[in-house]
Design an enzyme around this catalytic site. Sequence first.
Site, PDB file in Angstrom:
ATOM      1  N   HIS A 116       0.862  -1.209   0.000  1.00 34.25           N
ATOM      2  CA  HIS A 116       0.000   0.000   0.000  1.00 34.25           C
ATOM      3  C   HIS A 116       0.884   1.240   0.000  1.00 34.25           C
ATOM      4  O   HIS A 116       1.454   1.602   1.024  1.00 34.25           O
ATOM      5  CB  HIS A 116      -0.894  -0.006   1.249  1.00 34.25           C
ATOM      6  CG  HIS A 116      -1.867   1.138   1.303  1.00 34.25           C
ATOM      7  ND1 HIS A 116      -3.201   0.958   1.632  1.00 34.25           N
ATOM      8  CD2 HIS A 116      -1.731   2.471   1.091  1.00 34.25           C
ATOM      9  CE1 HIS A 116      -3.820   2.120   1.614  1.00 34.25           C
ATOM     10  NE2 HIS A 116      -2.939   3.069   1.286  1.00 34.25           N
ATOM     11  N   HIS A 148     -10.490   0.958   2.208  1.00 36.55           N
ATOM     12  CA  HIS A 148     -10.284   2.028   3.195  1.00 36.55           C
ATOM     13  C   HIS A 148     -11.460   1.932   4.155  1.00 36.55           C
ATOM     14  O   HIS A 148     -12.587   2.303   3.805  1.00 36.55           O
ATOM     15  CB  HIS A 148     -10.215   3.397   2.518  1.00 36.55           C
ATOM     16  CG  HIS A 148      -9.931   4.501   3.490  1.00 36.55           C
ATOM     17  ND1 HIS A 148      -8.728   5.176   3.532  1.00 36.55           N
ATOM     18  CD2 HIS A 148     -10.672   5.005   4.498  1.00 36.55           C
ATOM     19  CE1 HIS A 148      -8.762   6.063   4.520  1.00 36.55           C
ATOM     20  NE2 HIS A 148      -9.931   5.976   5.117  1.00 36.55           N
ATOM     21  N   HIS A 151       1.376   5.415  -1.809  1.00 35.38           N
ATOM     22  CA  HIS A 151       0.949   6.517  -2.679  1.00 35.38           C
ATOM     23  C   HIS A 151       2.196   7.104  -3.325  1.00 35.38           C
ATOM     24  O   HIS A 151       3.040   7.679  -2.634  1.00 35.38           O
ATOM     25  CB  HIS A 151       0.226   7.592  -1.860  1.00 35.38           C
ATOM     26  CG  HIS A 151      -0.999   7.069  -1.173  1.00 35.38           C
ATOM     27  ND1 HIS A 151      -2.254   7.114  -1.742  1.00 35.38           N
ATOM     28  CD2 HIS A 151      -1.158   6.427   0.023  1.00 35.38           C
ATOM     29  CE1 HIS A 151      -3.131   6.555  -0.919  1.00 35.38           C
ATOM     30  NE2 HIS A 151      -2.491   6.122   0.155  1.00 35.38           N
TER      31      HIS A 151
HETATM   32  C1  NCD Z   1      -3.754   9.115   1.888  1.00 35.93           C
HETATM   33  C2  NCD Z   1      -3.348  10.118   0.812  1.00 35.93           C
HETATM   34  O1  NCD Z   1      -2.858  11.195   1.165  1.00 35.93           O
HETATM   35  O2  NCD Z   1      -3.488   9.803  -0.369  1.00 35.93           O
HETATM   36  N1  NCD Z   1      -3.776   9.794   3.157  1.00 35.93           N
HETATM   37  C3  NCD Z   1      -3.689   9.206   4.363  1.00 35.93           C
HETATM   38  O3  NCD Z   1      -3.823   9.894   5.367  1.00 35.93           O
HETATM   39  N2  NCD Z   1      -3.455   7.923   4.507  1.00 35.93           N
HETATM   40  C4  NCD Z   1      -5.053   8.509   1.512  1.00 35.93           C
HETATM   41  C5  NCD Z   1      -5.405   7.303   2.342  1.00 35.93           C
HETATM   42  O4  NCD Z   1      -4.816   6.239   2.214  1.00 35.93           O
HETATM   43  O5  NCD Z   1      -6.328   7.440   3.179  1.00 35.93           O
HETATM   44 ZN    ZN Z   2      -3.379   5.044   1.603  1.00 36.48          ZN
END
Ligand code: NCD
Ligand code: ZN
Length: 352
Positions: free
Chosen positions: A15, A138, A17
Amino acid sequence: MSTSTLIIRRPDDWHVHLRDDALLGAVLDATASVFARAVVMPNLRLPITTTGAALAYRARIQAALVPGRRFTPLLACYLTEAIDLSDFRAGVRDGVFSAVKYYPAGATTNSDAGVAEFKRVYPALEALQTLGIPLLVHGEVVDDHVDIFDREAVFIDRVLAPLRRDFPALKLVLEHVTTVEGVAFVTDASGPTAATITPHHLMLNRNAIFERGLRPHAYCLPVVKRERHRLALRAAATSGNPRFFLGTDSAPHLRRLKEHACGCAGIFNAPTALACYTQVFDEEQKLDKLEGFAALHGAAFYGLAANTEAIELAKSNASHTAPDLAIGPDAIRVFTPPGGLRWQVSKLPCAS
Ligand code: NCD
Ligand code: ZN
């Protein structure tokens, strides 16, 4: 000075981003230099909802890699109530999509196109169940009447338990689990059920958000919870139970957007994540369970082979704080746990 070293199989991040454009270029190598594979979240400003968008995004990630890096981005399709199932099936057939990400509409960063009424995605879940592709969830309700610290537990009752019951063979991952209730659900559920656990949920409780002032860099979603929840997560991660595996939820945002009257949710931990996990397993005297959590359980759940390369970590007597990552005139704060880090990656991946 280094006092001990540890060699484990090269891990995967289930996981992460990675963002896009300049941010992608700035953050990618922190993940790609350590992790062999990563499930890349599709919540870009324009969500990745089609095979075409995913192919283009994957090409941008590959183009941004440091030459010679061996790193495989695995893409997740952003689930909307209007998902085009024939396009999605083609994406799975062609190896473009490895998972589907379920964001409750409005739950977190770039989630407005997510799912408002979960029964409306039942046809998509039917298809996923047949294809054997994991649904990554989520797990928070979007409901102003529910206290933010209770939103995961309420989501489990209202959505996750019915999903588990209605799709008994669906591979279901409760992403970034944060609570005792989440751990219990994943531990006890029938059918293929798992959870990812982040470094920061293992190392912070909710006091960290309010430590002598408001601390935006400890703010993420789902928000970190009470100490008893953190302890349950540490027990689950280090238990050896294959239902729990590594997912950093590394979520970079520029400092000016975090240090703001309405600061963004997300903690950027990619540069320190593996060291953080190692420190947690060391503190729990469970270093023997680290390789399973970091490099075996997730691959097995996704039906993929384990990596064959190895990576070395070293522990030193002194603790350190990770420096910010500069990006243009701004920077991204890198997660360092309270008290600092004693572990660090000492040798990048090499043949084992
Ligand atoms: C994540 C993001 O910034 O994309 N933010 C977070 O607080 N984890 C999105 C997510 O996974 O909820
Ligand atoms: Zn995330």
